[in-house]
Design a protein around this motif. Structure first.
Motif, PDB file in Angstrom:
ATOM      1  N   SER A  36      -7.283 -41.721 -20.930  1.00 26.03           N
ATOM      2  CA  SER A  36      -8.127 -42.869 -20.618  1.00 26.03           C
ATOM      3  C   SER A  36      -7.339 -43.924 -19.858  1.00 26.03           C
ATOM      4  O   SER A  36      -6.169 -44.173 -20.126  1.00 26.03           O
ATOM      5  N   SER A  37      -8.019 -44.546 -18.861  1.00 25.91           N
ATOM      6  CA  SER A  37      -7.378 -45.614 -18.094  1.00 25.91           C
ATOM      7  C   SER A  37      -7.648 -46.979 -18.698  1.00 25.91           C
ATOM      8  O   SER A  37      -7.154 -47.981 -18.210  1.00 25.91           O
ATOM      9  N   LYS A  38      -8.489 -47.025 -19.751  1.00 24.70           N
ATOM     10  CA  LYS A  38      -8.813 -48.319 -20.359  1.00 24.70           C
ATOM     11  C   LYS A  38      -7.643 -48.809 -21.190  1.00 24.70           C
ATOM     12  O   LYS A  38      -6.963 -48.024 -21.872  1.00 24.70           O
ATOM     13  N   PRO A  39      -7.344 -50.124 -21.165  1.00 22.67           N
ATOM     14  CA  PRO A  39      -6.261 -50.653 -21.983  1.00 22.67           C
ATOM     15  C   PRO A  39      -6.591 -50.559 -23.455  1.00 22.67           C
ATOM     16  O   PRO A  39      -7.756 -50.576 -23.853  1.00 22.67           O
ATOM     17  N   ALA A  40      -5.545 -50.430 -24.266  1.00 22.88           N
ATOM     18  CA  ALA A  40      -5.750 -50.410 -25.714  1.00 22.88           C
ATOM     19  C   ALA A  40      -6.401 -51.713 -26.146  1.00 22.88           C
ATOM     20  O   ALA A  40      -6.062 -52.779 -25.646  1.00 22.88           O
ATOM     21  N   GLY A  41      -7.333 -51.611 -27.086  1.00 28.06           N
ATOM     22  CA  GLY A  41      -8.000 -52.811 -27.556  1.00 28.06           C
ATOM     23  C   GLY A  41      -9.083 -53.289 -26.620  1.00 28.06           C
ATOM     24  O   GLY A  41      -9.475 -54.453 -26.655  1.00 28.06           O
ATOM     25  N   SER A  42      -9.618 -52.401 -25.776  1.00 34.42           N
ATOM     26  CA  SER A  42     -10.650 -52.787 -24.823  1.00 34.42           C
ATOM     27  C   SER A  42     -11.994 -52.899 -25.520  1.00 34.42           C
ATOM     28  O   SER A  42     -12.186 -52.464 -26.656  1.00 34.42           O
ATOM     29  N   LEU A  43     -12.966 -53.467 -24.787  1.00 35.19           N
ATOM     30  CA  LEU A  43     -14.324 -53.567 -25.305  1.00 35.19           C
ATOM     31  C   LEU A  43     -14.874 -52.190 -25.630  1.00 35.19           C
ATOM     32  O   LEU A  43     -15.488 -51.979 -26.688  1.00 35.19           O
ATOM     33  N   GLY A  44     -14.645 -51.219 -24.745  1.00 30.69           N
ATOM     34  CA  GLY A  44     -15.146 -49.876 -24.986  1.00 30.69           C
ATOM     35  C   GLY A  44     -14.571 -49.256 -26.242  1.00 30.69           C
ATOM     36  O   GLY A  44     -15.289 -48.613 -27.021  1.00 30.69           O
ATOM     37  N   ASP A  45     -13.256 -49.425 -26.454  1.00 26.66           N
ATOM     38  CA  ASP A  45     -12.621 -48.897 -27.662  1.00 26.66           C
ATOM     39  C   ASP A  45     -13.234 -49.506 -28.914  1.00 26.66           C
ATOM     40  O   ASP A  45     -13.477 -48.813 -29.911  1.00 26.66           O
ATOM     41  N   PHE A  46     -13.471 -50.813 -28.863  1.00 26.42           N
ATOM     42  CA  PHE A  46     -14.016 -51.495 -30.042  1.00 26.42           C
ATOM     43  C   PHE A  46     -15.440 -51.027 -30.325  1.00 26.42           C
ATOM     44  O   PHE A  46     -15.801 -50.745 -31.474  1.00 26.42           O
ATOM     45  N   LEU A  47     -16.271 -50.931 -29.279  1.00 22.60           N
ATOM     46  CA  LEU A  47     -17.648 -50.472 -29.475  1.00 22.60           C
ATOM     47  C   LEU A  47     -17.670 -49.063 -30.059  1.00 22.60           C
ATOM     48  O   LEU A  47     -18.435 -48.769 -30.989  1.00 22.60           O
ATOM     49  N   ARG A  48     -16.846 -48.203 -29.527  1.00 21.49           N
ATOM     50  CA  ARG A  48     -16.823 -46.818 -30.010  1.00 21.49           C
ATOM     51  C   ARG A  48     -16.379 -46.745 -31.463  1.00 21.49           C
ATOM     52  O   ARG A  48     -16.940 -45.995 -32.272  1.00 21.49           O
ATOM     53  N   SER A  49     -15.378 -47.548 -31.820  1.00 17.12           N
ATOM     54  CA  SER A  49     -14.887 -47.512 -33.197  1.00 17.12           C
ATOM     55  C   SER A  49     -15.929 -48.010 -34.179  1.00 17.12           C
ATOM     56  O   SER A  49     -16.071 -47.487 -35.285  1.00 17.12           O
ATOM     57  N   ARG A  50     -16.711 -49.048 -33.780  1.00 20.53           N
ATOM     58  CA  ARG A  50     -17.752 -49.559 -34.667  1.00 20.53           C
ATOM     59  C   ARG A  50     -18.930 -48.572 -34.732  1.00 20.53           C
ATOM     60  O   ARG A  50     -19.563 -48.432 -35.779  1.00 20.53           O
ATOM     61  N   ARG A  51     -19.214 -47.906 -33.626  1.00 21.39           N
ATOM     62  CA  ARG A  51     -20.331 -46.959 -33.585  1.00 21.39           C
ATOM     63  C   ARG A  51     -20.072 -45.746 -34.477  1.00 21.39           C
ATOM     64  O   ARG A  51     -20.970 -45.287 -35.201  1.00 21.39           O
ATOM     65  N   THR A  52     -18.849 -45.246 -34.433  1.00 20.74           N
ATOM     66  CA  THR A  52     -18.548 -44.012 -35.163  1.00 20.74           C
ATOM     67  C   THR A  52     -18.419 -44.217 -36.669  1.00 20.74           C
ATOM     68  O   THR A  52     -18.390 -43.236 -37.408  1.00 20.74           O
ATOM     69  N   ARG A  53     -18.372 -45.438 -37.119  1.00 23.83           N
ATOM     70  CA  ARG A  53     -18.250 -45.664 -38.564  1.00 23.83           C
ATOM     71  C   ARG A  53     -19.614 -45.722 -39.260  1.00 23.83           C
ATOM     72  O   ARG A  53     -19.684 -45.739 -40.486  1.00 23.83           O
ATOM     73  N   LEU A  54     -20.695 -45.801 -38.486  1.00 18.94           N
ATOM     74  CA  LEU A  54     -22.026 -45.967 -39.067  1.00 18.94           C
ATOM     75  C   LEU A  54     -22.629 -44.623 -39.465  1.00 18.94           C
ATOM     76  O   LEU A  54     -22.423 -43.610 -38.792  1.00 18.94           O
ATOM     77  N   ASP A  55     -23.399 -44.626 -40.545  1.00 19.13           N
ATOM     78  CA  ASP A  55     -24.047 -43.428 -41.061  1.00 19.13           C
ATOM     79  C   ASP A  55     -25.417 -43.260 -40.398  1.00 19.13           C
ATOM     80  O   ASP A  55     -26.319 -44.093 -40.641  1.00 19.13           O
TER      81      ASP A  55
END
Length: 276
Positions: A2-21
């Motif tokens: 990935s070319s996105k920097p660590a801690g990017s908006l995309g990383d945060f959205l994905r991490s919050r999305r994958t934790r939901l049931d």
């Protein structure tokens, strides 16, 4: 890679999305990865699936505050996570979201009570006192003896002769309070909500009306370092002034007055110990 920097908006959205049931939101079906799918988040947020996908991929430019609010709700973000989302997406925190104030968290009250020689209060953006410690009841005002609607600092200062007489330099104190109040209500987006209070004070006090028309805007850093009071029991009291934000509650502020003299601190501590 990935070319996105660590801690990017995309990383945060994905991490919050994958934790939901998914089942908790009525989404069924077998899945290869945990959490909600992108299109399911978009559906919950009422935005385009393509636009949401672009956000996770770091494309499409900056989202609007309205889109971030909808995504925050769709992902069930906490207040802290919501603020982080706005910082990543827009580079600034969201507008203050005020909550009804009915007392404070017991942890915060215990902090106030631990300052047994320093009067300390918690106030709202419209300068209503919602919590205090025994030292504040002794030195400032016995807020517990007043109804909740009668604990406004501006009303004390401009409508209570005893409070006015106790101030060493009432004019300077009044000018600071009005200027800081103006800044606080504007910052909190409460100008219209504070209009009734302003009108009441303008009608009751020509001095408040004059100060309000001056349009001064002041911050707590503009306050005098030492507050001087003439107390009916303690006599002349000098207190250092400090203001603090309340973590997680941008609509609240804490003010602590620390006695300059150790002997006075001991006297305040002794009187506060007798308060219920």
């Amino acid at each position: 890679m990935s070319s996105k920097p660590a801690g990017s908006l995309g990383d945060f959205l994905r991490s919050r999305r994958t934790r939901l049931d998914p089942a908790s939101f009525g989404f069924a079906g077998r899945r290869r990865t945990p959490g909600l799918r992108r299109e399911e988040v978009a559906q919950r947020a009422n935005i385009s699936p393509t636009w949401y996908t672009w956000l996770e991929q770091g494309r499409g430019g900056a989202p609007s505050p309205e889109v971030l609010e909808r995504i925050s709700g769709a992902l069930m973000l906490t207040d802290t996570e919501r603020e982080h989302l706005f910082m990543l997406g827009l580079g600034r925190p969201p507008e203050i979201r005020l909550k009804p104030v009915d007392g404070v968290h017991p942890r915060l009250q215990r902090l106030l009570d631990s300052l047994n020689a320093s009067p300390a209060i918690i106030k709202t953006a419209t300068w209503d006192v919602v919590a205090w410690n025994p030292a504040a009841a002794v030195v400032l005002t016995d807020y517990g003896a007043l109804p909740p609607g009668g604990r406004n600092i501006l009303k004390f200062l401009f409508r209570n002769p005893a409070v006015r007489a106790s101030q060493h330099d009432w004019e300077s104190v009044a000018r600071f309070v009005v200027g800081a109040f103006r800044a606080d209500v504007a910052r909190a987006g409460l100008v219209s909500e504070a209009a009734a209070l302003v009108e009441e004070l303008c009608s009751a006090s020509p001095e408040f009306e004059a100060l309000w028309r001056d349009n001064d805007v002041l911050g707590h850093s503009d306050a005098h370092a030492v507050k001087r009071l003439q107390h009916p029991v303690l006599g002349s009291v000098e207190l250092e002034y400090s203001a603090f934000s309340v973590d997680g509650r941008p609509d609240l502020g804490m003010i602590v007055y620390t006695p300059v003299d150790a002997g006075m601190a001991a006297r305040i501590r002794a009187l506060a110990a007798d308060k219920p």
